[in-house]
Scaffold this motif. Structure first.
Motif, PDB file in Angstrom:
ATOM      1  N   PHE A   1       0.779  -1.162   0.005  1.00  0.00           N
ATOM      2  CA  PHE A   1      -0.058   0.006  -0.046  1.00  0.00           C
ATOM      3  C   PHE A   1       0.964   1.265  -0.163  1.00  0.00           C
ATOM      4  CE2 PHE A   1      -2.237  -3.264   2.181  1.00  0.00           C
ATOM      5  CZ  PHE A   1      -3.377  -3.641   1.371  1.00  0.00           C
ATOM      6  N   ILE A   2       0.378   2.354  -0.812  1.00  0.00           N
ATOM      7  CA  ILE A   2       0.819   3.684  -0.668  1.00  0.00           C
ATOM      8  C   ILE A   2      -0.496   4.583  -0.260  1.00  0.00           C
ATOM      9  CG2 ILE A   2       1.728   5.470  -1.865  1.00  0.00           C
ATOM     10  CD1 ILE A   2       2.751   3.312  -3.982  1.00  0.00           C
ATOM     11  N   PHE A   3      -0.121   5.363   0.825  1.00  0.00           N
ATOM     12  CA  PHE A   3      -1.076   6.112   1.300  1.00  0.00           C
ATOM     13  C   PHE A   3      -1.045   7.541   0.763  1.00  0.00           C
ATOM     14  CE2 PHE A   3      -0.923   2.369   3.959  1.00  0.00           C
ATOM     15  CZ  PHE A   3      -2.359   2.236   4.249  1.00  0.00           C
ATOM     16  N   VAL A   4      -1.833   8.240   0.355  1.00  0.00           N
ATOM     17  CA  VAL A   4      -1.826   9.379  -0.172  1.00  0.00           C
ATOM     18  C   VAL A   4      -2.819  10.257   0.565  1.00  0.00           C
ATOM     19  CG1 VAL A   4      -2.165  10.945  -2.289  1.00  0.00           C
ATOM     20  CG2 VAL A   4      -1.179   8.691  -2.410  1.00  0.00           C
ATOM     21  N   PHE A   5      -2.225  11.423   1.064  1.00  0.00           N
ATOM     22  CA  PHE A   5      -3.076  12.617   2.123  1.00  0.00           C
ATOM     23  C   PHE A   5      -3.468  13.539   1.206  1.00  0.00           C
ATOM     24  CE2 PHE A   5      -1.580   9.470   4.925  1.00  0.00           C
ATOM     25  CZ  PHE A   5      -2.341   9.710   6.093  1.00  0.00           C
ATOM     26  N   ASP A   6      -4.449  14.225   1.462  1.00  0.00           N
ATOM     27  CA  ASP A   6      -5.043  15.510   0.774  1.00  0.00           C
ATOM     28  C   ASP A   6      -4.195  16.731   1.310  1.00  0.00           C
ATOM     29  OD1 ASP A   6      -7.604  15.078  -0.735  1.00  0.00           O
ATOM     30  OD2 ASP A   6      -8.150  14.462   0.941  1.00  0.00           O
TER      31      ASP A   6
ATOM     32  N   MET B   1       4.354   1.538  10.315  1.00  0.00           N
ATOM     33  CA  MET B   1       4.249  -0.155   9.671  1.00  0.00           C
ATOM     34  C   MET B   1       5.057  -0.368   8.203  1.00  0.00           C
ATOM     35  SD  MET B   1       0.066  -0.075  10.215  1.00  0.00           S
ATOM     36  CE  MET B   1      -0.393  -1.554   9.654  1.00  0.00           C
ATOM     37  N   GLY B   2       5.616   0.635   7.802  1.00  0.00           N
ATOM     38  CA  GLY B   2       6.759   0.372   6.649  1.00  0.00           C
ATOM     39  C   GLY B   2       6.007   0.835   5.373  1.00  0.00           C
ATOM     40  N   TRP B   3       5.076   1.265   5.299  1.00  0.00           N
ATOM     41  CA  TRP B   3       4.439   2.028   3.936  1.00  0.00           C
ATOM     42  C   TRP B   3       4.832   3.358   3.854  1.00  0.00           C
ATOM     43  CZ3 TRP B   3       0.516  -1.478   6.257  1.00  0.00           C
ATOM     44  CH2 TRP B   3       0.288  -2.545   5.893  1.00  0.00           C
ATOM     45  N   PRO B   4       4.840   3.633   2.610  1.00  0.00           N
ATOM     46  CA  PRO B   4       5.183   5.145   2.194  1.00  0.00           C
ATOM     47  C   PRO B   4       3.839   5.905   2.293  1.00  0.00           C
ATOM     48  CG  PRO B   4       5.483   3.722   0.077  1.00  0.00           C
ATOM     49  CD  PRO B   4       4.907   2.701   1.299  1.00  0.00           C
ATOM     50  N   VAL B   5       4.323   7.427   2.608  1.00  0.00           N
ATOM     51  CA  VAL B   5       3.112   8.171   2.886  1.00  0.00           C
ATOM     52  C   VAL B   5       3.666   9.410   1.615  1.00  0.00           C
ATOM     53  CG1 VAL B   5       2.372  10.048   4.324  1.00  0.00           C
ATOM     54  CG2 VAL B   5       2.463   7.714   5.002  1.00  0.00           C
ATOM     55  N   VAL B   6       2.663   9.884   0.860  1.00  0.00           N
ATOM     56  CA  VAL B   6       2.923  10.853  -0.118  1.00  0.00           C
ATOM     57  C   VAL B   6       1.829  12.005   0.406  1.00  0.00           C
ATOM     58  CG1 VAL B   6       2.643  11.473  -2.531  1.00  0.00           C
ATOM     59  CG2 VAL B   6       3.719   9.369  -1.874  1.00  0.00           C
ATOM     60  N   ASP B   7       2.232  13.211   0.467  1.00  0.00           N
ATOM     61  CA  ASP B   7       1.320  14.251   0.554  1.00  0.00           C
ATOM     62  C   ASP B   7       1.002  14.882  -0.766  1.00  0.00           C
ATOM     63  OD1 ASP B   7       1.049  14.389   3.576  1.00  0.00           O
ATOM     64  OD2 ASP B   7       3.144  14.782   3.648  1.00  0.00           O
TER      65      ASP B   7
ATOM     66  N   PHE C   1       9.639   1.403   0.605  1.00  0.00           N
ATOM     67  CA  PHE C   1       8.908   0.493   1.566  1.00  0.00           C
ATOM     68  C   PHE C   1       9.928  -0.045   2.423  1.00  0.00           C
ATOM     69  CE2 PHE C   1       6.613   0.555  -2.263  1.00  0.00           C
ATOM     70  CZ  PHE C   1       5.334   0.377  -1.872  1.00  0.00           C
ATOM     71  N   GLN C   2       9.842   0.406   3.734  1.00  0.00           N
ATOM     72  CA  GLN C   2      10.701   0.031   4.709  1.00  0.00           C
ATOM     73  C   GLN C   2      10.526  -1.088   5.858  1.00  0.00           C
ATOM     74  OE1 GLN C   2      11.451   3.913   6.633  1.00  0.00           O
ATOM     75  NE2 GLN C   2      13.168   4.191   5.165  1.00  0.00           N
ATOM     76  N   GLU C   3      11.304  -1.648   6.366  1.00  0.00           N
ATOM     77  CA  GLU C   3      11.042  -2.524   7.490  1.00  0.00           C
ATOM     78  C   GLU C   3      10.116  -1.935   8.553  1.00  0.00           C
ATOM     79  OE1 GLU C   3      12.893  -6.326  10.125  1.00  0.00           O
ATOM     80  OE2 GLU C   3      14.315  -4.942   9.272  1.00  0.00           O
ATOM     81  N   PRO C   4       9.185  -2.637   9.122  1.00  0.00           N
ATOM     82  CA  PRO C   4       8.457  -1.672  10.173  1.00  0.00           C
ATOM     83  C   PRO C   4       9.384  -1.643  11.363  1.00  0.00           C
ATOM     84  CG  PRO C   4       6.969  -3.562   9.013  1.00  0.00           C
ATOM     85  CD  PRO C   4       8.483  -3.655   8.541  1.00  0.00           C
ATOM     86  N   ALA C   5       9.168  -0.367  11.910  1.00  0.00           N
ATOM     87  CA  ALA C   5       9.898  -0.049  13.576  1.00  0.00           C
ATOM     88  C   ALA C   5       8.929  -0.686  14.391  1.00  0.00           C
ATOM     89  CB  ALA C   5       9.948   1.417  13.399  1.00  0.00           C
ATOM     90  N   TYR C   6       9.219  -2.115  14.789  1.00  0.00           N
ATOM     91  CA  TYR C   6       8.534  -2.895  15.695  1.00  0.00           C
ATOM     92  C   TYR C   6       8.320  -2.230  16.841  1.00  0.00           C
ATOM     93  CZ  TYR C   6       9.159  -5.893  11.813  1.00  0.00           C
ATOM     94  OH  TYR C   6       9.427  -6.652  10.406  1.00  0.00           O
ATOM     95  N   ASP C   7       9.533  -1.932  17.699  1.00  0.00           N
ATOM     96  CA  ASP C   7       9.561  -1.493  18.978  1.00  0.00           C
ATOM     97  C   ASP C   7       8.815  -0.173  19.083  1.00  0.00           C
ATOM     98  OD1 ASP C   7      11.019  -3.590  19.704  1.00  0.00           O
ATOM     99  OD2 ASP C   7      12.832  -2.793  19.731  1.00  0.00           O
ATOM    100  N   GLU C   8       9.121   0.784  18.170  1.00  0.00           N
ATOM    101  CA  GLU C   8       8.522   2.219  18.125  1.00  0.00           C
ATOM    102  C   GLU C   8       7.209   1.857  17.993  1.00  0.00           C
ATOM    103  OE1 GLU C   8       8.926   6.448  16.253  1.00  0.00           O
ATOM    104  OE2 GLU C   8      10.594   4.983  15.753  1.00  0.00           O
ATOM    105  N   LEU C   9       6.712   1.210  17.112  1.00  0.00           N
ATOM    106  CA  LEU C   9       5.093   0.765  16.891  1.00  0.00           C
ATOM    107  C   LEU C   9       4.579   0.251  18.062  1.00  0.00           C
ATOM    108  CD1 LEU C   9       2.698   0.602  14.749  1.00  0.00           C
ATOM    109  CD2 LEU C   9       3.851  -1.978  14.219  1.00  0.00           C
ATOM    110  N   GLU C  10       5.004  -0.544  18.918  1.00  0.00           N
ATOM    111  CA  GLU C  10       4.550  -1.175  20.053  1.00  0.00           C
ATOM    112  C   GLU C  10       4.299   0.037  20.887  1.00  0.00           C
ATOM    113  OE1 GLU C  10       5.007  -4.922  23.079  1.00  0.00           O
ATOM    114  OE2 GLU C  10       6.526  -4.319  21.783  1.00  0.00           O
ATOM    115  N   ARG C  11       5.256   0.805  21.237  1.00  0.00           N
ATOM    116  CA  ARG C  11       5.311   1.922  22.187  1.00  0.00           C
ATOM    117  C   ARG C  11       4.124   2.949  21.747  1.00  0.00           C
ATOM    118  NH1 ARG C  11      10.859   1.629  21.887  1.00  0.00           N
ATOM    119  NH2 ARG C  11      11.103   3.452  20.437  1.00  0.00           N
TER     120      ARG C  11
END
Length: 340
Positions: free
Chosen positions: A76-81, A143-149, A294-304
């Motif tokens: 997934f690629i997430f695009v924000f308005d 979670m490792g997915w790219p964000v585009v503004d 696409f990056q490896e998820p930041a597991y520890d930071e995600l959990e926090r």
């Protein structure tokens, strides 16, 4: 909300199996609004963390997209308005009034204990603030997915990215992605398979639908420009349209006369300034340079972020992280095989 074109657009039900292995550009706010509307407590209130900040959207994003990724090998690629174009301000003001009215009615229904009716109003009363946007972006990145503004409309940016071949389809409920020229549109990207219809007070069964722009144009016997003109007659986020003209009548008019320019004056004069709207859809502002790493998820930071900051249960987050480890492991293996 986009343009109402449903009665004239041919769609193909492909089910979840039809998206297997695909990369999808997600209209982020479109998905977030769904989660904020539907993920609520029994009393109709949204989920919140200890600081009373809404977390319904985080639950939805984490659950839906990790499950789709692990079960159907999707990316997934997430695009924000971005900032709304000036012509859209009137539509946004109208939506704000509708939300405020619905929220007032919801509070009155909750006070009377009429939770089912209150829920239907909650769907309409959804509003997005800076916290919702920024926390959504943070979660998606962790979670490792790219964000585009996007510089303006997310669907315009998403359509451009699909046209370039960076993704297979735009995932959104709105038809505007077609007007912006996306070759493919995917509607109802959902795990639950239901959609709540506030006006009828019922839910209906759903499954992913694929819409292909070229097939739509061939089936209707029109050009993309004519499809945009049909939308302008019906009404868009940038213009009100002509009262009493729905999708089928608009299609008939454009096919009969060829273009808005050739319509009878009695209709044409109700579309003053339509050329600007036409230009927005045919040549929208888009970002031509963007990063899709696409990056490896930041597991520890995600959990926090989810457990400590947003009151998620540890078991829910463990399940999420297990899914993401599988997804990343699968992607890493594909990358290695690609270099073999």
């Amino acid at each position: 909300m986009g343009t109402h074109l449903t009665p004239i657009i041919p769609r193909l039900r492909i089910g979840l199996s039809g998206i297997r292995g695909k990369t999808l550009v997600v209209d982020a706010l479109n998905a977030i609004y769904q989660f904020l509307a539907l993920i609520r407590r029994p009393d109709g209130e949204p989920l919140e963390n200890k600081e009373r900040k809404v977390t319904s959207h985080l639950v939805g994003l984490a659950s839906r997209f990790s499950k789709l990724a692990v079960d159907y090998h999707c990316d997934f690629i997430f695009v924000f308005d971005g900032p709304p174009l000036p012509l859209k301000q009137r539509e946004l003001a109208k939506r704000r009034l509708i939300r405020e009215k619905a929220e007032k009615e919801m509070r009155e229904l909750l006070a009377r204990g009429e939770y089912e009716k209150a829920f239907s109003k909650a769907v309409v009363a959804v509003k997005v603030d800076e916290w919702v946007i920024e926390s959504s972006k943070k979660l998606v990145k962790l979670m490792g997915w790219p964000v585009v503004d996007a510089p303006a409309d997310a669907e315009a940016q998403a359509a451009y990215m699909v046209s370039k071949g960076d993704a297979w389809a735009v995932a959104t409920l709105d038809w505007d992605a077609l007007l912006y020229g996306s070759p493919r549109l995917l509607r109802y990207l959902t795990l639950t398979g239901t959609e709540w219809l506030p006006s009828k007070g019922v839910a209906r069964r759903l499954e992913p639908e694929l819409v292909e722009l070229e097939g739509v144009l061939q089936r209707l016997g029109i050009s993309r420009r004519q499809l945009v003109e049909i939308a302008i007659l019906v009404g868009t986020d940038y213009s009100e349209g002509v009262k009493g003209v729905g999708p089928k009548k608009a299609l008939q008019l454009i096919k009969r006369y060829g273009s808005i320019d050739q319509l009878p004056r009695s209709i044409r004069e109700k579309l003053a300034g339509y050329e600007e709207v036409l230009e927005i859809f045919l040549n929208p502002p888009v970002k031509e340079s963007y990063s899709l790493e696409f990056q490896e998820p930041a597991y520890d930071e995600l959990e926090r972020f989810l457990v400590d900051e947003n009151s998620f249960s540890e078991s829910r987050v463990r399940t999420l992280i297990e899914r993401l480890r599988i997804v990343w492991g699968r992607r890493s293996q594909l990358t290695l095989n690609g270099f073999a």
